[in-house]
Design a protein around this motif. Sequence first.
Motif, PDB file in Angstrom:
ATOM      1  N   GLN A   1       0.849  -1.190   0.000  1.00 34.76           N
ATOM      2  CA  GLN A   1       0.000   0.000   0.000  1.00 34.76           C
ATOM      3  C   GLN A   1       0.883   1.238   0.000  1.00 34.76           C
ATOM      4  O   GLN A   1       1.704   1.436   0.885  1.00 34.76           O
ATOM      5  N   VAL A   2       0.706   2.074  -1.007  1.00 37.62           N
ATOM      6  CA  VAL A   2       1.498   3.297  -1.102  1.00 37.62           C
ATOM      7  C   VAL A   2       0.926   4.342  -0.152  1.00 37.62           C
ATOM      8  O   VAL A   2      -0.285   4.576  -0.132  1.00 37.62           O
ATOM      9  N   GLN A   3       1.794   4.933   0.619  1.00 39.57           N
ATOM     10  CA  GLN A   3       1.384   5.998   1.533  1.00 39.57           C
ATOM     11  C   GLN A   3       2.303   7.201   1.363  1.00 39.57           C
ATOM     12  O   GLN A   3       3.519   7.059   1.243  1.00 39.57           O
ATOM     13  N   LEU A   4       1.705   8.372   1.378  1.00 34.04           N
ATOM     14  CA  LEU A   4       2.434   9.631   1.286  1.00 34.04           C
ATOM     15  C   LEU A   4       2.089  10.460   2.519  1.00 34.04           C
ATOM     16  O   LEU A   4       0.898  10.652   2.823  1.00 34.04           O
ATOM     17  N   SER A  25       6.118   5.684   1.231  1.00 35.49           N
ATOM     18  CA  SER A  25       6.330   4.290   1.597  1.00 35.49           C
ATOM     19  C   SER A  25       5.456   3.403   0.736  1.00 35.49           C
ATOM     20  O   SER A  25       4.435   3.835   0.206  1.00 35.49           O
ATOM     21  N   GLY A  26       5.889   2.150   0.594  1.00 37.12           N
ATOM     22  CA  GLY A  26       5.096   1.182  -0.150  1.00 37.12           C
ATOM     23  C   GLY A  26       5.206   1.293  -1.646  1.00 37.12           C
ATOM     24  O   GLY A  26       4.505   0.579  -2.372  1.00 37.12           O
ATOM     25  N   PHE A  27       6.065   2.157  -2.139  1.00 36.80           N
ATOM     26  CA  PHE A  27       6.214   2.331  -3.577  1.00 36.80           C
ATOM     27  C   PHE A  27       7.494   1.650  -4.015  1.00 36.80           C
ATOM     28  O   PHE A  27       8.569   2.024  -3.577  1.00 36.80           O
ATOM     29  N   THR A  28       7.363   0.651  -4.860  1.00 36.61           N
ATOM     30  CA  THR A  28       8.538  -0.044  -5.359  1.00 36.61           C
ATOM     31  C   THR A  28       9.253   0.858  -6.338  1.00 36.61           C
ATOM     32  O   THR A  28       8.639   1.556  -7.123  1.00 36.61           O
ATOM     33  N   ASP A  29      10.522   0.864  -6.254  1.00 37.30           N
ATOM     34  CA  ASP A  29      11.327   1.749  -7.072  1.00 37.30           C
ATOM     35  C   ASP A  29      11.028   1.525  -8.542  1.00 37.30           C
ATOM     36  O   ASP A  29      11.122   0.415  -9.041  1.00 37.30           O
ATOM     37  N   GLY A  30      10.660   2.538  -9.224  1.00 43.40           N
ATOM     38  CA  GLY A  30      10.314   2.441 -10.629  1.00 43.40           C
ATOM     39  C   GLY A  30       9.918   3.800 -11.143  1.00 43.40           C
ATOM     40  O   GLY A  30       9.903   4.778 -10.387  1.00 43.40           O
ATOM     41  N   ASP A  99       2.140   9.113  -9.160  1.00 43.26           N
ATOM     42  CA  ASP A  99       1.547   8.159 -10.086  1.00 43.26           C
ATOM     43  C   ASP A  99       2.665   7.462 -10.836  1.00 43.26           C
ATOM     44  O   ASP A  99       3.696   8.085 -11.113  1.00 43.26           O
ATOM     45  N   SER A 100       2.441   6.214 -11.192  1.00 43.40           N
ATOM     46  CA  SER A 100       3.487   5.442 -11.860  1.00 43.40           C
ATOM     47  C   SER A 100       3.616   5.785 -13.342  1.00 43.40           C
ATOM     48  O   SER A 100       4.481   5.273 -14.029  1.00 43.40           O
ATOM     49  N   ALA A 101       2.765   6.636 -13.838  1.00 42.99           N
ATOM     50  CA  ALA A 101       2.817   7.022 -15.254  1.00 42.99           C
ATOM     51  C   ALA A 101       3.781   8.183 -15.465  1.00 42.99           C
ATOM     52  O   ALA A 101       4.062   8.963 -14.553  1.00 42.99           O
ATOM     53  N   SER A 102       4.259   8.270 -16.682  1.00 41.34           N
ATOM     54  CA  SER A 102       5.010   9.451 -17.099  1.00 41.34           C
ATOM     55  C   SER A 102       3.996  10.451 -17.625  1.00 41.34           C
ATOM     56  O   SER A 102       3.458  10.275 -18.714  1.00 41.34           O
ATOM     57  N   LEU A 103       3.718  11.481 -16.835  1.00 39.90           N
ATOM     58  CA  LEU A 103       2.606  12.371 -17.165  1.00 39.90           C
ATOM     59  C   LEU A 103       2.993  13.496 -18.109  1.00 39.90           C
ATOM     60  O   LEU A 103       2.117  14.147 -18.682  1.00 39.90           O
ATOM     61  N   GLY A 104       4.273  13.761 -18.235  1.00 41.80           N
ATOM     62  CA  GLY A 104       4.687  14.802 -19.156  1.00 41.80           C
ATOM     63  C   GLY A 104       3.968  16.107 -18.897  1.00 41.80           C
ATOM     64  O   GLY A 104       3.868  16.585 -17.766  1.00 41.80           O
ATOM     65  N   SER A 105       3.418  16.669 -19.964  1.00 37.98           N
ATOM     66  CA  SER A 105       2.754  17.955 -19.845  1.00 37.98           C
ATOM     67  C   SER A 105       1.431  17.881 -19.108  1.00 37.98           C
ATOM     68  O   SER A 105       0.817  18.908 -18.813  1.00 37.98           O
ATOM     69  N   ARG A 109      -2.439  18.056 -13.790  1.00 39.57           N
ATOM     70  CA  ARG A 109      -3.841  17.667 -13.706  1.00 39.57           C
ATOM     71  C   ARG A 109      -4.010  16.654 -12.590  1.00 39.57           C
ATOM     72  O   ARG A 109      -3.535  15.513 -12.670  1.00 39.57           O
ATOM     73  N   GLU A 110      -4.739  17.001 -11.564  1.00 42.14           N
ATOM     74  CA  GLU A 110      -4.827  16.168 -10.368  1.00 42.14           C
ATOM     75  C   GLU A 110      -5.478  14.821 -10.651  1.00 42.14           C
ATOM     76  O   GLU A 110      -5.173  13.839  -9.956  1.00 42.14           O
ATOM     77  N   GLU A 111      -6.330  14.744 -11.638  1.00 35.69           N
ATOM     78  CA  GLU A 111      -7.033  13.489 -11.900  1.00 35.69           C
ATOM     79  C   GLU A 111      -6.107  12.385 -12.402  1.00 35.69           C
ATOM     80  O   GLU A 111      -6.510  11.219 -12.447  1.00 35.69           O
ATOM     81  N   HIS A 112      -4.892  12.726 -12.752  1.00 35.10           N
ATOM     82  CA  HIS A 112      -3.962  11.724 -13.258  1.00 35.10           C
ATOM     83  C   HIS A 112      -3.166  11.025 -12.167  1.00 35.10           C
ATOM     84  O   HIS A 112      -2.421  10.096 -12.442  1.00 35.10           O
ATOM     85  N   TYR A 113      -3.332  11.480 -10.912  1.00 36.34           N
ATOM     86  CA  TYR A 113      -2.533  10.928  -9.820  1.00 36.34           C
ATOM     87  C   TYR A 113      -3.350   9.950  -8.996  1.00 36.34           C
ATOM     88  O   TYR A 113      -4.465  10.246  -8.572  1.00 36.34           O
ATOM     89  N   ARG A 114      -2.743   8.807  -8.766  1.00 37.71           N
ATOM     90  CA  ARG A 114      -3.438   7.765  -8.017  1.00 37.71           C
ATOM     91  C   ARG A 114      -3.273   7.935  -6.512  1.00 37.71           C
ATOM     92  O   ARG A 114      -4.191   7.632  -5.747  1.00 37.71           O
ATOM     93  N   TYR A 115      -2.109   8.385  -6.087  1.00 38.12           N
ATOM     94  CA  TYR A 115      -1.814   8.416  -4.656  1.00 38.12           C
ATOM     95  C   TYR A 115      -1.633   9.859  -4.182  1.00 38.12           C
ATOM     96  O   TYR A 115      -0.977  10.668  -4.848  1.00 38.12           O
TER      97      TYR A 115
END
Length: 126
Positions: A1-4, A25-30, A99-105, A109-115
């Motif tokens: 579980q990812v926690q910030l 915490s809980g975020f695997t390096d990537g 978020d694990s995505a590469s969001l670029g530009s 946008r807050e809706e793109h973040y999972r944690y």
Amino acid sequence: QVQLVESGGESVQAGGSLRLSCAISGFTDGPATMAWFRQTPGSEREGVASLYTTTGTTRYADSWKGRFTISRDNTKNTLYLQMYSLKPEDTAMYYCALDSASLGSWWSREEHYRYWGQGTQVTVSS
């Protein structure tokens, strides 16, 4: 579980500096996009700065470019926001996001973040 978990927010005088921290915490390096957002009462969250872990690329909203610096300490799994020359209009709740995505530009946008963290309050008085 990812926690910030954010910390470092406090009340300061205009012209002062603060460093916000976000313990991850809980975020695997990537690959990940890590960011700081802010929110004032009655307003939506707005992106302040982001960092893409793979390349170290940082992006800033124009309003804070040159005054705020986003950075990361890999050894401590911590994201930072160094804030200089604070102004009363910087008063807000500050959140870190990941978020694990590469969001670029799309980073601001807050809706793109999972944690998300729970936020830390920054109050700047004149």
